[in-house]
Design a protein around this motif. Structure first.
Motif, PDB file in Angstrom:
ATOM      1  N   TRP A  80       0.831  -1.206   0.000  1.00  0.00           N
ATOM      2  CA  TRP A  80       0.000   0.000   0.000  1.00  0.00           C
ATOM      3  C   TRP A  80       0.869   1.261   0.000  1.00  0.00           C
ATOM      4  CZ3 TRP A  80      -1.658   2.887   4.753  1.00  0.00           C
ATOM      5  CH2 TRP A  80      -2.637   3.844   4.471  1.00  0.00           C
ATOM      6  N   ILE A  81       1.850   1.333   0.899  1.00  0.00           N
ATOM      7  CA  ILE A  81       2.645   2.567   0.949  1.00  0.00           C
ATOM      8  C   ILE A  81       3.532   2.686  -0.289  1.00  0.00           C
ATOM      9  CG2 ILE A  81       2.517   2.761   3.469  1.00  0.00           C
ATOM     10  CD1 ILE A  81       5.402   1.865   3.666  1.00  0.00           C
ATOM     11  N   ARG A  82       3.950   1.581  -0.879  1.00  0.00           N
ATOM     12  CA  ARG A  82       4.680   1.658  -2.144  1.00  0.00           C
ATOM     13  C   ARG A  82       3.786   2.268  -3.231  1.00  0.00           C
ATOM     14  NH1 ARG A  82       9.506  -1.394  -2.285  1.00  0.00           N
ATOM     15  NH2 ARG A  82       9.606  -2.932  -0.621  1.00  0.00           N
ATOM     16  N   ILE A 130       1.379   4.351  -2.767  1.00  0.00           N
ATOM     17  CA  ILE A 130       1.239   5.786  -2.483  1.00  0.00           C
ATOM     18  C   ILE A 130       2.466   6.541  -2.993  1.00  0.00           C
ATOM     19  CG2 ILE A 130       1.096   7.540  -0.662  1.00  0.00           C
ATOM     20  CD1 ILE A 130      -0.488   5.574   1.026  1.00  0.00           C
ATOM     21  N   VAL A 131       3.643   6.027  -2.656  1.00  0.00           N
ATOM     22  CA  VAL A 131       4.876   6.682  -3.102  1.00  0.00           C
ATOM     23  C   VAL A 131       4.894   6.766  -4.637  1.00  0.00           C
ATOM     24  CG1 VAL A 131       7.383   6.422  -3.261  1.00  0.00           C
ATOM     25  CG2 VAL A 131       6.223   6.083  -1.059  1.00  0.00           C
ATOM     26  N   ARG A 165       2.335   6.917  -6.680  1.00  0.00           N
ATOM     27  CA  ARG A 165       1.397   7.938  -7.169  1.00  0.00           C
ATOM     28  C   ARG A 165       1.905   9.347  -6.879  1.00  0.00           C
ATOM     29  NH1 ARG A 165      -2.575   4.086  -5.954  1.00  0.00           N
ATOM     30  NH2 ARG A 165      -2.635   4.773  -3.800  1.00  0.00           N
ATOM     31  N   VAL A 166       2.511   9.514  -5.708  1.00  0.00           N
ATOM     32  CA  VAL A 166       3.061  10.837  -5.371  1.00  0.00           C
ATOM     33  C   VAL A 166       4.159  11.201  -6.372  1.00  0.00           C
ATOM     34  CG1 VAL A 166       4.421  12.109  -3.663  1.00  0.00           C
ATOM     35  CG2 VAL A 166       2.462  10.735  -2.935  1.00  0.00           C
ATOM     36  N   ASP A 167       5.037  10.236  -6.682  1.00  0.00           N
ATOM     37  CA  ASP A 167       6.122  10.518  -7.623  1.00  0.00           C
ATOM     38  C   ASP A 167       5.573  10.819  -9.015  1.00  0.00           C
ATOM     39  OD1 ASP A 167       7.986  10.193  -5.671  1.00  0.00           O
ATOM     40  OD2 ASP A 167       8.533   8.138  -6.212  1.00  0.00           O
ATOM     41  N   HIS A 224       2.760  12.114  -9.720  1.00  0.00           N
ATOM     42  CA  HIS A 224       2.092  13.413  -9.654  1.00  0.00           C
ATOM     43  C   HIS A 224       3.101  14.551  -9.677  1.00  0.00           C
ATOM     44  CE1 HIS A 224      -1.280  16.025  -8.545  1.00  0.00           C
ATOM     45  NE2 HIS A 224      -0.424  16.664  -7.766  1.00  0.00           N
ATOM     46  N   LEU A 225       4.259  14.324  -9.055  1.00  0.00           N
ATOM     47  CA  LEU A 225       5.237  15.408  -8.913  1.00  0.00           C
ATOM     48  C   LEU A 225       6.045  15.606 -10.186  1.00  0.00           C
ATOM     49  CD1 LEU A 225       6.611  14.706  -5.328  1.00  0.00           C
ATOM     50  CD2 LEU A 225       5.053  16.519  -6.056  1.00  0.00           C
ATOM     51  N   CYS A 275      -3.460   9.217  -0.226  1.00  0.00           N
ATOM     52  CA  CYS A 275      -2.926   8.157  -1.096  1.00  0.00           C
ATOM     53  C   CYS A 275      -3.046   8.501  -2.569  1.00  0.00           C
ATOM     54  CB  CYS A 275      -3.609   6.821  -0.811  1.00  0.00           C
ATOM     55  SG  CYS A 275      -5.246   6.640  -1.538  1.00  0.00           S
ATOM     56  N   ARG A 276      -3.761   9.616  -2.873  1.00  0.00           N
ATOM     57  CA  ARG A 276      -3.888  10.124  -4.255  1.00  0.00           C
ATOM     58  C   ARG A 276      -4.616   9.169  -5.196  1.00  0.00           C
ATOM     59  NH1 ARG A 276       1.016  14.200  -5.065  1.00  0.00           N
ATOM     60  NH2 ARG A 276       0.920  15.164  -3.002  1.00  0.00           N
ATOM     61  N   ILE A 318       6.975   7.325   5.039  1.00  0.00           N
ATOM     62  CA  ILE A 318       6.741   6.041   4.370  1.00  0.00           C
ATOM     63  C   ILE A 318       7.868   5.733   3.371  1.00  0.00           C
ATOM     64  CG2 ILE A 318       4.252   6.030   4.767  1.00  0.00           C
ATOM     65  CD1 ILE A 318       3.809   6.721   1.844  1.00  0.00           C
ATOM     66  N   ARG A 319       8.486   6.761   2.803  1.00  0.00           N
ATOM     67  CA  ARG A 319       9.667   6.509   1.969  1.00  0.00           C
ATOM     68  C   ARG A 319      10.783   5.881   2.798  1.00  0.00           C
ATOM     69  NH1 ARG A 319       9.530   9.142  -3.069  1.00  0.00           N
ATOM     70  NH2 ARG A 319       7.989  10.833  -3.158  1.00  0.00           N
ATOM     71  N   VAL A 359       9.942   2.216   3.319  1.00  0.00           N
ATOM     72  CA  VAL A 359      10.207   1.423   2.104  1.00  0.00           C
ATOM     73  C   VAL A 359      11.712   1.212   1.939  1.00  0.00           C
ATOM     74  CG1 VAL A 359      10.109   1.485  -0.421  1.00  0.00           C
ATOM     75  CG2 VAL A 359       8.072   2.074   0.926  1.00  0.00           C
TER      76      VAL A 359
END
Ligand SMILES: [Zn+2]
Ligand SMILES: [Zn+2]
Ligand SMILES: [Zn+2]
Ligand SMILES: [Zn+2]
Lengths: 231, 231
Positions: free
Chosen positions: A218-220, A222-223, A225-227, A229-230, B162-163, B219-220, B223
Motif C-alpha cells: 500500500w505505501i509503495r 502511495i509513493v 502515485r506521489v512521484d 504526480h510530482l 494516497c492520491r 513512508i519513503r 520502504v
C-alpha cells in the motif's frame, strides 16, 4: 527450542481455569517452586509496567464489547475465544451473535492457544532486553531466553512495521493510556512468536488491519502515485 | 474568486453568534432570501448525510474534552477557538488550562476564521461533485462553484493522502460512526481550502498528526529500510 521445560501444571486464578492447564516454564529439574513466567522476574522488579504489558498483550484480548471481571474490564484470555459460540454463551455469558460483525471479527482474530501465548510472552521479553537502553538482563534469564530462542543480540530490536530501532525509554515516556510502544502483529490474524513483535504506536496505527505485506504494498503504491504526480 | 457574493449578514442560532457575523454566500444581487450555504441545497436533497458532513467538518471542531450543547456533543464552532483562554473561560465556560496538553494542542489546531470555514465548505462541495459516481450537480450550482474555484473536472477528486480516486459510493457505505471518507488536512494545523480535502478513513488514520510532506518522507524511509533488509 533447545531447552526442556518443567511443564508441571500450576494453579491459576482466572474464571477460565478449567479451559486450559497453566504450566511451569522453568527449566526441567529446576529447584524452588514452579512458575509460569520465570523469565519476567527481573523486569517485574525494574520495569513492572513493561512486565505487566508483556503478560497482558501475550495472553489477553484487547478492548471488547462486553465488561469482563477477569483481569480488568474488556480483557479476556485469548484461548477462551477458541471456544464455539454456544459454549462462550452458555459457560461465560459471552454472546458473540449479538455483537456487530466487526466486533465479532476482531475478537475471533485475537484467539490463540495457551501455548502460543506463552511462546509470545517469552519472545516479547527477549525483544525487550534486546532494545536500545534496555536494563541488562541477569545472566540466568539471558541463558534461558537464548536456549528458547536465538543468541542474544543487544540493540537489535526494531519496530516490526517501520524497521527502525526501538528504544526501551519509549516505554517510560508512555502517556497514561497511550503507549509509545505497542505489541504488533505482522499478520493481525496470527498470534505466535514468529508473527509478533513491538512497534511504535504510530506505526501500529498506520498498519491498521493490514498484514505487513499488504501495508508495504500500500505505501509503495502511495509513493508511486506521489512521484507520478510530482514529475 | 471571480464572483461577487451578496455577503449580507444573516442570523444564526448557535450560542456563539455574537462572535462573528454569518453571511449570505449567494451571488450579489440574487433574488429570493439570503442563504449561508446556497450551493448545498441539492446535496441536502439527494445526500443529506454528506451535506451535513460538509457543514460539520468545515465549521466545527471534532471530539473535544468537554460536552457542548452547541450542535451536539463535543463540537464547537472553529472560530470560537480563536479566542484567548480567559475569554473562552469567562464567556463560554471552556477551561483550556484545565485540559491535558495534547487536548489543548488538538483544540487550538482546529481554530479557523469563519471566512476560511466557509471557503472550505464550498471547496468540499466541489470535491464531492467531482467524485466518481457523484450525483450530477444542477447547472446553477456548477456555475457557482466554478466561479468561486476552477473549472469543473468530473471524476478528478482523489484522496489527498494516497492520491487514489475517491468514489461517492464510499459515503453511502459508511458504517454508523465510521465514515469511509473523511475530511483531511495536508497540514493538520491549517484549515483553509488549499489545505483541506477528502481522504479514505484508513489514509487519514495512517497520516495521523503528520503533515502530508512528513508522512510521505516517513513512508519513503520505511520502504527504504524494508528494501535494505530484503536485499
Ligand atoms: Zn516447575
Ligand atoms: Zn515504527
Ligand atoms: Zn443574500
Ligand atoms: Zn486514500
Amino acid at each position: 527450542m533447545t531447552i526442556e521445560l518443567c511443564y508441571k501444571p500450576i494453579a491459576g486464578r482466572s474464571r477460565y481455569e478449567d479451559l486450559i492447564k497453566r504450566r511451569c516454564y522453568k527449566p526441567a529439574g529446576h529447584t524452588g517452586k514452579c512458575e509460569e513466567f520465570p523469565y519476567l522476574a527481573h523486569l517485574k522488579q525494574v520495569a513492572p509496567r513493561v512486565e505487566a504489558k508483556i503478560k497482558r498483550d501475550a495472553t489477553k484480548t484487547t478492548g471488547a464489547a462486553w465488561k469482563s471481571d477477569d483481569a480488568g474490564p474488556n480483557r479476556i484470555d485469548r484461548w477462551v475465544m477458541l471456544l464455539p459460540d454456544d459454549e462462550l454463551h452458555s459457560r461465560f455469558g459471552i454472546n458473540i451473535a449479538a455483537m456487530k460483525p466487526q466486533v465479532q471479527a476482531k475478537l475471533r482474530e485475537k484467539a490463540a492457544t495457551y501455548e502460543d501465548c506463552m511462546e509470545v510472552a517469552a519472545k516479547l521479553a527477549l525483544n525487550v532486553y534486546q532494545m536500545r537502553n534496555a536494563p541488562p538482563a541477569p545472566p540466568e534469564i539471558l541463558q534461558y531466553l537464548e536456549a528458547r530462542f536465538d543468541a542474544f543480540r543487544p540493540n537489535s530490536t526494531r519496530c516490526i512495521v517501520c524497521r527502525d530501532h526501538l528504544d526501551f525509554k519509549l516505554f517510560e515516556n508512555a502517556q497514561r493510556g497511550r503507549a509509545h510502544i505497542e505489541t504488533a502483529h505482522a499478520n493481525p490474524r496470527m498470534h505466535n512468536p514468529d508473527n509478533v513483535g513491538f512497534a511504535h504506536r504510530e506505526c501500529n496505527i498506520a498498519q491498521g488491519s493490514l498484514s505487513l505485506q499488504d501495508f508495504y504494498d500500500w505505501i509503495r503504491s502511495i509513493v508511486a502515485r506521489v512521484d507520478a504526480h510530482l514529475s
